[in-house]
Design a protein around this motif. Structure first.
Motif, PDB file in Angstrom:
ATOM      1  N   SER A  30       0.831  -1.204   0.000  1.00 51.29           N
ATOM      2  CA  SER A  30       0.000   0.000   0.000  1.00 51.29           C
ATOM      3  C   SER A  30       0.866   1.255   0.000  1.00 51.29           C
ATOM      4  N   ASP A  32       1.949   5.128   0.904  1.00 51.10           N
ATOM      5  CA  ASP A  32       2.043   5.882   2.147  1.00 51.10           C
ATOM      6  C   ASP A  32       0.781   6.715   2.396  1.00 51.10           C
ATOM      7  N   ALA A  33       0.244   7.305   1.353  1.00 51.70           N
ATOM      8  CA  ALA A  33      -0.951   8.142   1.498  1.00 51.70           C
ATOM      9  C   ALA A  33      -2.143   7.328   1.988  1.00 51.70           C
ATOM     10  N   LEU A  34      -2.305   6.117   1.467  1.00 47.32           N
ATOM     11  CA  LEU A  34      -3.400   5.252   1.908  1.00 47.32           C
ATOM     12  C   LEU A  34      -3.229   4.895   3.383  1.00 47.32           C
ATOM     13  N   ARG A  36      -1.673   6.522   5.689  1.00 49.08           N
ATOM     14  CA  ARG A  36      -1.941   7.705   6.516  1.00 49.08           C
ATOM     15  C   ARG A  36      -3.446   7.962   6.660  1.00 49.08           C
ATOM     16  N   ARG A  37      -4.206   7.693   5.615  1.00 48.33           N
ATOM     17  CA  ARG A  37      -5.661   7.856   5.704  1.00 48.33           C
ATOM     18  C   ARG A  37      -6.302   6.781   6.569  1.00 48.33           C
ATOM     19  N   LEU A  38      -5.715   5.596   6.593  1.00 51.22           N
ATOM     20  CA  LEU A  38      -6.292   4.491   7.366  1.00 51.22           C
ATOM     21  C   LEU A  38      -5.972   4.549   8.857  1.00 51.22           C
ATOM     22  N   TRP A  41      -8.767   5.396  11.352  1.00 51.99           N
ATOM     23  CA  TRP A  41      -9.829   4.389  11.355  1.00 51.99           C
ATOM     24  C   TRP A  41      -9.366   3.104  12.039  1.00 51.99           C
TER      25      TRP A  41
END
Length: 92
Positions: A30, A32-34, A36-38, A41
């Protein structure tokens, strides 16, 4: 897992090792941006799970719900996958 559990159930050990490795592979694949968004959550999920654990156990005990071996193994496999990917909160 205790040592006797590992010896008694080698298939489960292999399953959880593979699930953990799959989580690690997902982490590496995955972007890095994904990730960081996860993060928020994933932290929310583990916090809610930890906070609701005692109430969930009481609810299941009142209803005499017994998870089958397949459901328990699947849940533990999910935790192994989560641990391989993120790992935060597993020590609690």
């Amino acid at each position: 897992m205790l040592r006797q559990d590992i010896v008694a159930r080698p298939r489960r050990v292999v399953l959880f090792t593979l699930a953990s490795a799959a989580g690690a592979a997902l982490m590496l694949a995955s972007e890095d941006a994904l990730f960081r968004r996860l993060i928020p959550w994933l932290l929310l999920f583990v916090t809610l799970l930890f906070a609701s654990g005692p109430a969930l156990n009481r609810w299941l005990a009142r209803r005499e719900v017994v998870a089958g071996a397949g459901a328990a193994t699947m849940s533990e496999g999910d935790v192994a996958l989560y641990g391989g990917y993120f790992g935060a909160g597993l020590g609690v």
